[in-house]
Design an enzyme around this catalytic site. Structure first.
Site, PDB file in Angstrom:
ATOM      1  N   SER A  19      50.916  36.662  35.238  1.00 26.67           N
ATOM      2  CA  SER A  19      51.816  37.169  36.291  1.00 26.67           C
ATOM      3  C   SER A  19      53.075  37.806  35.697  1.00 26.67           C
ATOM      4  CB  SER A  19      52.227  36.024  37.216  1.00 26.67           C
ATOM      5  OG  SER A  19      53.204  36.494  38.124  1.00 26.67           O
ATOM      6  N   SER A  21      55.648  38.363  37.613  1.00 25.29           N
ATOM      7  CA  SER A  21      56.760  37.980  38.495  1.00 25.29           C
ATOM      8  C   SER A  21      57.879  37.226  37.768  1.00 25.29           C
ATOM      9  CB  SER A  21      56.238  37.151  39.675  1.00 25.29           C
ATOM     10  OG  SER A  21      55.400  37.952  40.466  1.00 25.29           O
ATOM     11  N   THR A  66      50.084  33.524  44.328  1.00 24.27           N
ATOM     12  CA  THR A  66      49.193  34.586  43.864  1.00 24.27           C
ATOM     13  C   THR A  66      47.775  34.038  43.809  1.00 24.27           C
ATOM     14  OG1 THR A  66      48.887  36.335  42.231  1.00 24.27           O
ATOM     15  CG2 THR A  66      49.671  34.217  41.371  1.00 24.27           C
ATOM     16  N   LYS A  70      46.553  32.611  47.989  1.00 23.32           N
ATOM     17  CA  LYS A  70      47.210  33.307  49.101  1.00 23.32           C
ATOM     18  C   LYS A  70      46.589  32.998  50.471  1.00 23.32           C
ATOM     19  CE  LYS A  70      49.110  37.506  47.167  1.00 23.32           C
ATOM     20  NZ  LYS A  70      48.927  38.938  47.107  1.00 23.32           N
ATOM     21  N   ASP A 106      53.626  41.936  50.938  1.00 25.98           N
ATOM     22  CA  ASP A 106      52.853  42.940  50.190  1.00 25.98           C
ATOM     23  C   ASP A 106      52.836  44.292  50.909  1.00 25.98           C
ATOM     24  OD1 ASP A 106      52.148  41.419  47.976  1.00 25.98           O
ATOM     25  OD2 ASP A 106      50.317  40.652  48.879  1.00 25.98           O
ATOM     26  N   GLY A 132      38.404  50.317  49.446  1.00 27.42           N
ATOM     27  CA  GLY A 132      38.479  48.864  49.268  1.00 27.42           C
ATOM     28  C   GLY A 132      38.764  48.170  50.591  1.00 27.42           C
ATOM     29  N   ALA A 133      38.379  46.897  50.677  1.00 25.78           N
ATOM     30  CA  ALA A 133      38.605  46.132  51.913  1.00 25.78           C
ATOM     31  C   ALA A 133      38.888  44.668  51.584  1.00 25.78           C
ATOM     32  CB  ALA A 133      37.394  46.263  52.834  1.00 25.78           C
ATOM     33  N   ALA A 136      44.175  43.179  48.919  1.00 23.92           N
ATOM     34  CA  ALA A 136      45.179  44.238  48.756  1.00 23.92           C
ATOM     35  C   ALA A 136      45.028  45.275  49.866  1.00 23.92           C
ATOM     36  CB  ALA A 136      45.033  44.891  47.382  1.00 23.92           C
ATOM     37  N   TYR A 221      47.555  48.517  38.550  1.00 23.00           N
ATOM     38  CA  TYR A 221      48.680  48.954  37.714  1.00 23.00           C
ATOM     39  C   TYR A 221      48.499  48.670  36.222  1.00 23.00           C
ATOM     40  CZ  TYR A 221      50.109  44.121  38.589  1.00 23.00           C
ATOM     41  OH  TYR A 221      50.148  42.762  38.701  1.00 23.00           O
ATOM     42  N   GLY A 242      50.946  51.952  40.944  1.00 18.37           N
ATOM     43  CA  GLY A 242      50.860  50.741  41.752  1.00 18.37           C
ATOM     44  C   GLY A 242      51.831  49.621  41.444  1.00 18.37           C
TER      45      GLY A 242
HETATM   46  P1  NDP Z   1      39.643  41.419  46.212  1.00 17.73           P
HETATM   47  O1  NDP Z   1      38.737  40.681  45.304  1.00 17.73           O
HETATM   48  O2  NDP Z   1      40.085  40.796  47.483  1.00 17.73           O
HETATM   49  O3  NDP Z   1      38.941  42.829  46.592  1.00 17.73           O
HETATM   50  C1  NDP Z   1      38.380  43.641  45.589  1.00 17.73           C
HETATM   51  C2  NDP Z   1      37.995  44.989  46.192  1.00 17.73           C
HETATM   52  O4  NDP Z   1      37.462  45.819  45.153  1.00 17.73           O
HETATM   53  C3  NDP Z   1      36.882  44.870  47.255  1.00 17.73           C
HETATM   54  O5  NDP Z   1      37.059  45.906  48.184  1.00 17.73           O
HETATM   55  C4  NDP Z   1      35.619  45.072  46.403  1.00 17.73           C
HETATM   56  O6  NDP Z   1      34.516  45.534  47.143  1.00 17.73           O
HETATM   57  C5  NDP Z   1      36.092  46.154  45.456  1.00 17.73           C
HETATM   58  N1  NDP Z   1      35.287  46.177  44.241  1.00 17.73           N
HETATM   59  C6  NDP Z   1      35.334  45.295  43.210  1.00 17.73           C
HETATM   60  N2  NDP Z   1      34.426  45.633  42.256  1.00 17.73           N
HETATM   61  C7  NDP Z   1      33.789  46.744  42.722  1.00 17.73           C
HETATM   62  C8  NDP Z   1      32.748  47.568  42.200  1.00 17.73           C
HETATM   63  N3  NDP Z   1      32.180  47.327  41.016  1.00 17.73           N
HETATM   64  N4  NDP Z   1      32.359  48.626  42.927  1.00 17.73           N
HETATM   65  C9  NDP Z   1      32.925  48.895  44.142  1.00 17.73           C
HETATM   66  N5  NDP Z   1      33.908  48.156  44.680  1.00 17.73           N
HETATM   67  C10 NDP Z   1      34.333  47.090  43.977  1.00 17.73           C
HETATM   68  O7  NDP Z   1      40.884  41.843  45.316  1.00 17.73           O
HETATM   69  P2  NDP Z   1      42.347  42.289  45.814  1.00 17.73           P
HETATM   70  O8  NDP Z   1      42.176  43.156  47.004  1.00 17.73           O
HETATM   71  O9  NDP Z   1      43.213  41.112  45.901  1.00 17.73           O
HETATM   72  O10 NDP Z   1      42.848  43.141  44.578  1.00 17.73           O
HETATM   73  C11 NDP Z   1      42.370  44.462  44.323  1.00 17.73           C
HETATM   74  C12 NDP Z   1      43.217  45.083  43.224  1.00 17.73           C
HETATM   75  O11 NDP Z   1      44.540  45.258  43.694  1.00 17.73           O
HETATM   76  C13 NDP Z   1      43.321  44.212  41.958  1.00 17.73           C
HETATM   77  O12 NDP Z   1      43.162  45.051  40.843  1.00 17.73           O
HETATM   78  C14 NDP Z   1      44.724  43.679  42.008  1.00 17.73           C
HETATM   79  O13 NDP Z   1      45.273  43.494  40.726  1.00 17.73           O
HETATM   80  C15 NDP Z   1      45.449  44.801  42.732  1.00 17.73           C
HETATM   81  N6  NDP Z   1      46.647  44.332  43.440  1.00 17.73           N
HETATM   82  C16 NDP Z   1      47.810  44.965  43.186  1.00 17.73           C
HETATM   83  C17 NDP Z   1      48.957  44.597  43.824  1.00 17.73           C
HETATM   84  C18 NDP Z   1      50.229  45.292  43.502  1.00 17.73           C
HETATM   85  O14 NDP Z   1      51.291  44.733  43.754  1.00 17.73           O
HETATM   86  N7  NDP Z   1      50.175  46.504  42.967  1.00 17.73           N
HETATM   87  C19 NDP Z   1      48.956  43.512  44.834  1.00 17.73           C
HETATM   88  C20 NDP Z   1      47.648  42.922  45.046  1.00 17.73           C
HETATM   89  C21 NDP Z   1      46.554  43.330  44.353  1.00 17.73           C
HETATM   90  P3  NDP Z   1      33.501  44.478  47.827  1.00 17.73           P
HETATM   91  O15 NDP Z   1      34.137  44.083  49.123  1.00 17.73           O
HETATM   92  O16 NDP Z   1      32.263  45.257  47.974  1.00 17.73           O
HETATM   93  O17 NDP Z   1      33.359  43.324  46.863  1.00 17.73           O
END
Ligand code: NDP
Length: 274
Positions: A19, A21, A66, A70, A106, A132-133, A136, A221, A242
């Site tokens: 982290s 932070s 984190t 969460k 966030d 993505g879904a 984040a 990021y 990011g």
């Molecule tokens: P989650 O695990 O909740 O979601 C991951 C997402 O990525 C899903 O939509 C997943 O799709 C998709 N994904 C992962 N691998 C693949 C792949 N091989 N092909 C296609 N889609 C893929 O993670 P978070 O949403 O929490 O985090 C996502 C990113 O955001 C991380 O890298 C994290 O570090 C970053 N982040 C940055 C923040 C910031 O402050 N800048 C804050 C929070 C997060 P599926 O649903 O199909 O699995």
């Protein structure tokens, strides 16, 4: 130097060593010459409930949560506000008269970072494509809706997840296989998936259909300039990195715990990754 009366806050994660932070908050503490400290707290999921109860008793003013805590925190705090409930996750907890109050910043982090990078967001509000879904993406879509962005299109590898998110926020879903075509007419594209993270695969997304004036943002990021942002910049699109999302989401917690609004200095993102 901190005294015996230092104000305390921290970040709870498992693991938590990665982290950024603590580095960020302790820089702000130093800049404001506060008698305070912000510490990493490595807590296993099975110990979260106990740790949450113990922190106010140990004098903590609050903390961040984190991965992977969460979502679990939603059920473990005394109060969770409507924002955290809508996003389905808590990232900031404030201790108030011994009670744990949870919120989520966030979405603010995402929108404030976008404003800091792109200035006036009005030209980018017409059609947004979110990739993505996951967690984040939920915060990003909440932020977009709160800030008055118009059409929102979500595409995700697992379509059912995109559909759940889209139905909550009145967005449209495009099949993962059609993601490149969805960029036609987009004014903003956001990678909110974990694709592009160093050591993982890059986001496979042709930008051919994307208008050159559209803004391209990434929540990933590490690296700061992801493959998506490098390609978007090379074809003349404005881009938003990011790490600012992490910086801006941290500011409201800092202000609530320590009573000061932190300064967000130029070069802070590069310094955090150095
Ligand atoms: P989650 O695990 O909740 O979601 C991951 C997402 O990525 C899903 O939509 C997943 O799709 C998709 N994904 C992962 N691998 C693949 C792949 N091989 N092909 C296609 N889609 C893929 O993670 P978070 O949403 O929490 O985090 C996502 C990113 O955001 C991380 O890298 C994290 O570090 C970053 N982040 C940055 C923040 C910031 O402050 N800048 C804050 C929070 C997060 P599926 O649903 O199909 O699995």
């Amino acid at each position: 130097m901190i005294s015996g009366q230092a104000m305390l806050a921290g970040v709870i994660g498992w693991p938590v060593g990665h982290s950024l932070s603590p580095k960020l908050h302790n820089r702000w503490i130093e800049e404001a010459a506060l008698d305070a400290a912000y510490v990493p707290l490595a807590v296993m999921p099975e110990n979260l409930a106990e740790a949450l109860r113990g922190l106010p008793r140990a004098g903590f003013r609050g903390f961040n949560l984190t991965v992977p805590h969460k979502e679990a925190a939603l059920w473990l705090l005394d109060e969770v506000d409507a924002v955290a409930q809508a996003i389905g996750a808590v990232n900031t907890v404030i201790v108030c008269e011994g009670k744990l109050l949870g919120t989520n910043t966030d979405h603010l982090g995402f929108i404030h970072n976008l404003q800091a990078k792109a200035g006036d967001l009005a030209p980018f509000k017409r059609r947004t494509v979110v990739i993505g879904a996951g967690g984040a993406a939920r915060a990003v879509v909440y932020g977009l809706r709160s800030a008055g962005f118009e059409e929102i299109v979500i595409t995700n590898r697992t379509q059912a997840r995109a559909e759940t998110l889209a139905s909550q926020f009145d967005a449209e879903v495009v099949a993962w296989e059609k993601r490149a075509e969805a960029l036609e007419g987009a004014t903003l594209v956001i990678n909110a998936s974990s694709l592009g993270l160093a050591g993982r695969g890059a986001l496979d997304l042709s930008l051919d259909a994307l208008p050159k004036e559209s803004l391209v943002a990434d929540v990933v990021y590490t690296p700061l300039m992801t493959d998506l942002l490098v390609r978007a910049k090379a074809q003349g699109n404005p881009v938003a990195t990011g790490l600012g999302m992490l910086v801006y989401q941290a500011a409201p917690g800092f202000a609530a715990w320590f009573g000061r609004k932190p300064a967000i200095a130029p070069g802070l993102e590069e310094w955090l990754l150095s």
